[in-house]
Scaffold this active site. Structure first.
Site, mmCIF file in Angstrom:
data_model
loop_
_atom_site.group_PDB
_atom_site.id
_atom_site.type_symbol
_atom_site.label_atom_id
_atom_site.label_comp_id
_atom_site.label_asym_id
_atom_site.label_seq_id
_atom_site.Cartn_x
_atom_site.Cartn_y
_atom_site.Cartn_z
ATOM 1 N N ARG A 48 0.849 -1.204 0.000
ATOM 2 C CA ARG A 48 0.000 0.000 0.000
ATOM 3 C C ARG A 48 0.884 1.254 0.000
ATOM 4 O O ARG A 48 0.609 2.231 -0.678
ATOM 5 C CB ARG A 48 -0.946 -0.011 1.219
ATOM 6 N N TYR A 100 -16.942 17.769 -14.092
ATOM 7 C CA TYR A 100 -17.402 16.386 -14.079
ATOM 8 C C TYR A 100 -18.377 16.183 -12.899
ATOM 9 O O TYR A 100 -18.079 16.576 -11.763
ATOM 10 C CB TYR A 100 -16.191 15.452 -13.978
ATOM 11 N N ASP A 173 -7.497 19.642 -13.404
ATOM 12 C CA ASP A 173 -7.853 18.303 -13.856
ATOM 13 C C ASP A 173 -7.510 18.252 -15.347
ATOM 14 O O ASP A 173 -8.182 18.866 -16.174
ATOM 15 C CB ASP A 173 -9.351 18.045 -13.618
ATOM 16 N N LYS A 198 -9.099 7.400 -18.708
ATOM 17 C CA LYS A 198 -9.494 7.960 -20.000
ATOM 18 C C LYS A 198 -8.331 7.861 -20.996
ATOM 19 O O LYS A 198 -7.915 6.766 -21.324
ATOM 20 C CB LYS A 198 -9.989 9.395 -19.775
#
Ligand code: PLP
Length: 386
Positions: A48, A100, A173, A198
């Site tokens: 992690r 978004y 972003d 994306k």
């Protein structure tokens, strides 16, 4: 030697395995790493915190975006959440009003109950930003440029300079542009976020997010949040992202070519009211986009003349899939009002222009003639059925 980004992308992760010389980064599917002795570490202790395949991805992405560090997350939303976690109760964030829907949902339904307030403005309007600024409370401005789905452009350098002068973090972003087309950190932003799901991954098959930042302290804080919260990118997905990014330059060229051709064609179609694409000279911010970016994205939005056309149009596209994402090799059409932006209240959507005639098209890498033929057929069929 200074190389073009295309060369770096093509060989992403191909020089990191010194022991075997493998040109593809190995997938280290391990969660625990042996300690050589008490108080010693190979640099990897528990997956992690740090995991070898993810580390290669993070190192490469920090370099490609021009940042000092990168943290990879299990989704774009986990990346946005990590950045918003830099804020504390009673602090305030200024956000692009067209953004978004998932980011809006996170801001309104997760961050607001924690005492973090968001104001939504046209971030290209510095006066609007100034009006919302509250000294001692406003800590961050979050920009989407182009915004999703209305394709509004924000002058990153201008907002970055304003943010620096007010000790406010400027976050961009960069999902729709990718570092191949736009480098927000070089323009003055502090942090870049990606839904790597994306264009970066590019094949509609990996969910991933990235945060790249400037400055050791900021990068360390984001890495701390990444480890503390734990929404990390898995080794296989890190590898898939590295693999996808190798062809980013070629894909973005084709996405842009297709989007430009299809947008030009749609703007002359009698059933289409408006086409919102910053690559068209008719876009009000065409010049600004050309000045701050190296090209245009492969996604745009358009409004049909009548909302009644939407359902039959979506029913008759066949090469283009009716599906809820963007940036992959396959072309996808989305109906923002009922899909990606459904969590934004109807009155807010109506005010900013995400209305029920608006469709979003993510042009893939198919042949543009075939995309146009698919749209021509579906628009004809839609016209006949209303
Ligand atoms: N940012 C933008 C601009 C997006 O379009 C999306 C998703 O569509 C996200 C963030 C969230 O990313 P993810 O779906 O990978 O969680």
């Amino acid at each position: 030697m200074q190389q073009h980004i295309d060369s770096r992308l093509a060989q992403l992760g191909s020089t990191h395995d010194a022991r075997t010389g493998a040109v593809s980064t190995p997938i280290y599917q391990a969660t625990a790493f042996r300690h050589p002795a008490l108080g010693q570490s190979t640099g990897f202790d528990y997956a992690r915190t740090k995991s070898p395949t993810r580390t290669v991805l993070e190192t490469e992405c920090a370099h490609i975006e021009g940042g000092d560090g990168c943290s990879a997350f299990s989704s774009g939303m986990a990346a946005v959440h990590a950045v918003l976690s830099l804020l504390r109760p009673n602090e305030h964030i200024i956000v692009s009003m067209d953004l978004y829907g998932g980011t809006y949902r996170l801001l309104e339904h997760v961050m607001r109950p924690l005492g973090i307030r968001a104001s939504y403005v046209d971030t290209n309007d510095i006066d609007a930003i100034r009006q919302q600024y509250v000294a001692g409370m406003t800590r961050m401005v979050l920009i989407e440029t182009p915004s999703n789905p209305l394709m509004m452009i924000t002058d990153i350098a201008r907002v970055g300079a304003w943010a620096r002068a007010h000790d406010v973090l400027c976050v961009v972003d960069n999902t729709l542009m990718t570092p191949y087309l736009q480098r927000p950190l070089a323009l003055g932003a502090d942090i870049v976020i990606h839904s790597a799901t994306k264009y970066l991954a590019g094949h509609n098959d990996v969910l991933a997010g990235l945060v790249i930042a400037r400055g050791e302290a900021l990068c360390a804080r984001i890495a701390f949040i990444q480890n503390a919260v734990g929404a990390v990118l898995a080794p296989l997905d890190s590898w898939l992202l590295l693999r996808g990014m190798k062809t980013l330059a070629l894909r973005m060229q084709r996405h842009e070519h297709n989007a430009t051709r299809v947008a030009e064609w749609l703007s002359t179609h009698p059933l289409v009211k408006t086409v919102l694409y910053p690559g068209l000279p008719s876009h009000p911010q065409y010049a600004l986009q050309a000045q701050q970016a190296h090209g245009n994205t492969g996604i745009f939005s358009f409004r049909v003349r009548d909302a009644a056309l939407v359902a039959p149009l979506l029913a008759h596209i066949s090469l283009i899939a009716f599906a809820e994402s963007l940036g992959g090799v396959e072309s996808l059409m989305t109906y923002p009002a009922v899909q990606t932006h459904a969590d934004i209240p109807a009155d807010v959507r109506a005010r900013i222009g995400v209305d029920d005639t608006l469709l979003r098209l993510s042009c893939g890498i198919e042949h543009s003639d075939d995309l146009i033929a698919d749209l021509a057929y579906a628009l004809d069929a839609a016209a006949r059925s209303v």
